[in-house]
Write an enzyme that holds these catalytic residues in place. Structure first.
Site, PDB file in Angstrom:
ATOM      1  N   LYS A 157      -0.997 -10.895   7.881  1.00  0.00           N
ATOM      2  CA  LYS A 157       0.356 -10.350   7.721  1.00  0.00           C
ATOM      3  C   LYS A 157       1.207 -11.523   7.232  1.00  0.00           C
ATOM      4  CE  LYS A 157       3.781  -7.582  10.232  1.00  0.00           C
ATOM      5  NZ  LYS A 157       4.058  -6.600   9.181  1.00  0.00           N
TER       6      LYS A 157
HETATM    7  N1  PMP Z   1       0.826  -1.950   6.633  1.00  0.00           N
HETATM    8  C1  PMP Z   1       1.824  -2.791   6.312  1.00  0.00           C
HETATM    9  C2  PMP Z   1       1.905  -3.304   4.929  1.00  0.00           C
HETATM   10  C3  PMP Z   1       2.773  -3.146   7.286  1.00  0.00           C
HETATM   11  O1  PMP Z   1       3.778  -3.967   6.973  1.00  0.00           O
HETATM   12  C4  PMP Z   1       2.681  -2.619   8.581  1.00  0.00           C
HETATM   13  C5  PMP Z   1       3.716  -2.984   9.618  1.00  0.00           C
HETATM   14  N2  PMP Z   1       3.384  -4.144  10.304  1.00  0.00           N
HETATM   15  C6  PMP Z   1       1.619  -1.755   8.868  1.00  0.00           C
HETATM   16  C7  PMP Z   1       0.706  -1.437   7.871  1.00  0.00           C
HETATM   17  C8  PMP Z   1       1.432  -1.190  10.250  1.00  0.00           C
HETATM   18  O2  PMP Z   1       0.968  -2.194  11.111  1.00  0.00           O
HETATM   19  P1  PMP Z   1       1.319  -2.179  12.663  1.00  0.00           P
HETATM   20  O3  PMP Z   1       1.010  -0.822  13.157  1.00  0.00           O
HETATM   21  O4  PMP Z   1       0.446  -3.229  13.254  1.00  0.00           O
HETATM   22  O5  PMP Z   1       2.768  -2.502  12.769  1.00  0.00           O
END
Ligand code: PMP
Length: 306
Positions: A157
């Site tokens: 991320k």
């Molecule tokens: N994909 C992207 C590109 C994101 O930014 C997010 C948000 N963090 C998610 C998926 C969902 O991830 P999570 O459920 O861990 O927040």
């Protein structure tokens, strides 16, 4: 964004307005940042994080992929998160840990620049708006493809990945959609600009696999688990774009987004053009975790320690 009193930066809590960096910070020039987003919910037992340790593990994994040496261990970051929530007197919040290569010699790698860590926390409503939960939102497939394998790692991320998300969202907004969906390099479904995506057809849930240039979302994995507990079959497989056009239901998941219903894709109504029954059941199970009506059998909630 609602400002709170303190941000943790440079080893201590400092006033929100003083949490600034130098313009020659490496991450500003070369995108060398990794971050997380974690929600704290106001539960009957007190404020509790949803999957704090999993989010922090992903944060450290993201840093490792980019060979960033974190200045302290994950346990210490857990304590810092507690401190930030407590100092700001928050009962529910969005917590944003960030690590980035800071101010130092100007090289592309930036390996001699110090890795700085900050943690902010603030109140934040549903990312795609309150309407997204019940009425559903309109989305469109983007002309921008998500990153190809072995270009930029989507398991991390990282700030730089959100340039792709920004292009997808900008285009979506230009076309009057609330959010955009990216396809992967092979033309299969990938994810929303900041959310994972699920399709429901004939009572089966489908979601793209982690090889489809997605961030392996923590809400995605919670949703898979809740769906299986409700007796649904969930398939993680490569999905064609056109599945969106013949779906009974489409919804998106994410920490900020929670579980958002999609009522149209590319101008075609999804199902009957409003939130479907499976989405509703999953939302009920998900939000039930925070008022105690869904059993937290996996220990997803972790109380904020003051
Ligand atoms: N994909 C992207 C590109 C994101 O930014 C997010 C948000 N963090 C998610 C998926 C969902 O991830 P999570 O459920 O861990 O927040």
């Amino acid at each position: 964004m609602e400002e709170t009193q303190f941000i943790w930066h440079g080893g201590k809590l400092i006033p929100w307005k003083e949490a600034t960096v130098h313009v020659m910070t490496h991450a500003l020039h070369y995108g060398s940042s990794v971050f997380e987003g974690i929600r704290v919910y106001d539960t009957p037992n007190g404020p509790a994080y949803l999957c704090l340790e999993r989010h922090l593990k992903r944060f450290y994994d993201s840093a490792r992929i980019y060979r960033m040496t974190m200045p302290f261990e994950q346990d210490e970051l857990t304590r810092i998160c507690h401190q930030v929530i407590t100092a700001n007197g928050l009962k529910s919040a969005y917590v944003r840990p960030l690590a980035f290569r800071g101010y130092g010699p100007i090289t592309v790698y930036g390996n001699s620049d110090p890795v700085e860590v900050t943690v902010a926390a603030f109140p934040w409503g549903a990312y795609l708006g309150e309407d997204a939960l019940e009425s559903g939102v309109d989305v469109g497939v983007s002309s921008w493809t998500r990153v190809a394998p072995n270009t930029l790692p989507t398991m991390a991320k990282a700030g730089g990945n959100y340039l792709s998300s920004q292009l997808i969202t900008m285009e979506a907004h230009r076309h009057g959609y609330t959010e955009g969906i990216g396809l992967d390099a092979s033309g299969h479904l990938s994810e929303g600009a900041g959310e994972n995506i699920f399709v429901v057809r004939d009572g089966v849930l489908y979601t793209p696999p982690i090889t489809a240039a997605i961030l392996p979302g923590i809400t995605r994995s919670i949703t898979i688990d809740l769906a299986q507990r409700l007796g649904y079959e969930v398939r993680e497989e490569s999905l064609p774009r056109e599945l969106l056009y013949v779906a009974d239901e489409v919804f998106m998941t994410g920490t900020a987004t929670e579980i958002a219903a999609i009522r149209s894709v590319d101008g075609l109504a999804v199902g009957c053009g409003k939130r479907g029954p499976v989405t509703e059941k999953l939302q009920k199970a998900f939000f039930g975790l925070f008022d105690g009506s869904t059993e937290d059998s996996q220990g997803w909630l972790e109380l904020v320690e003051s």
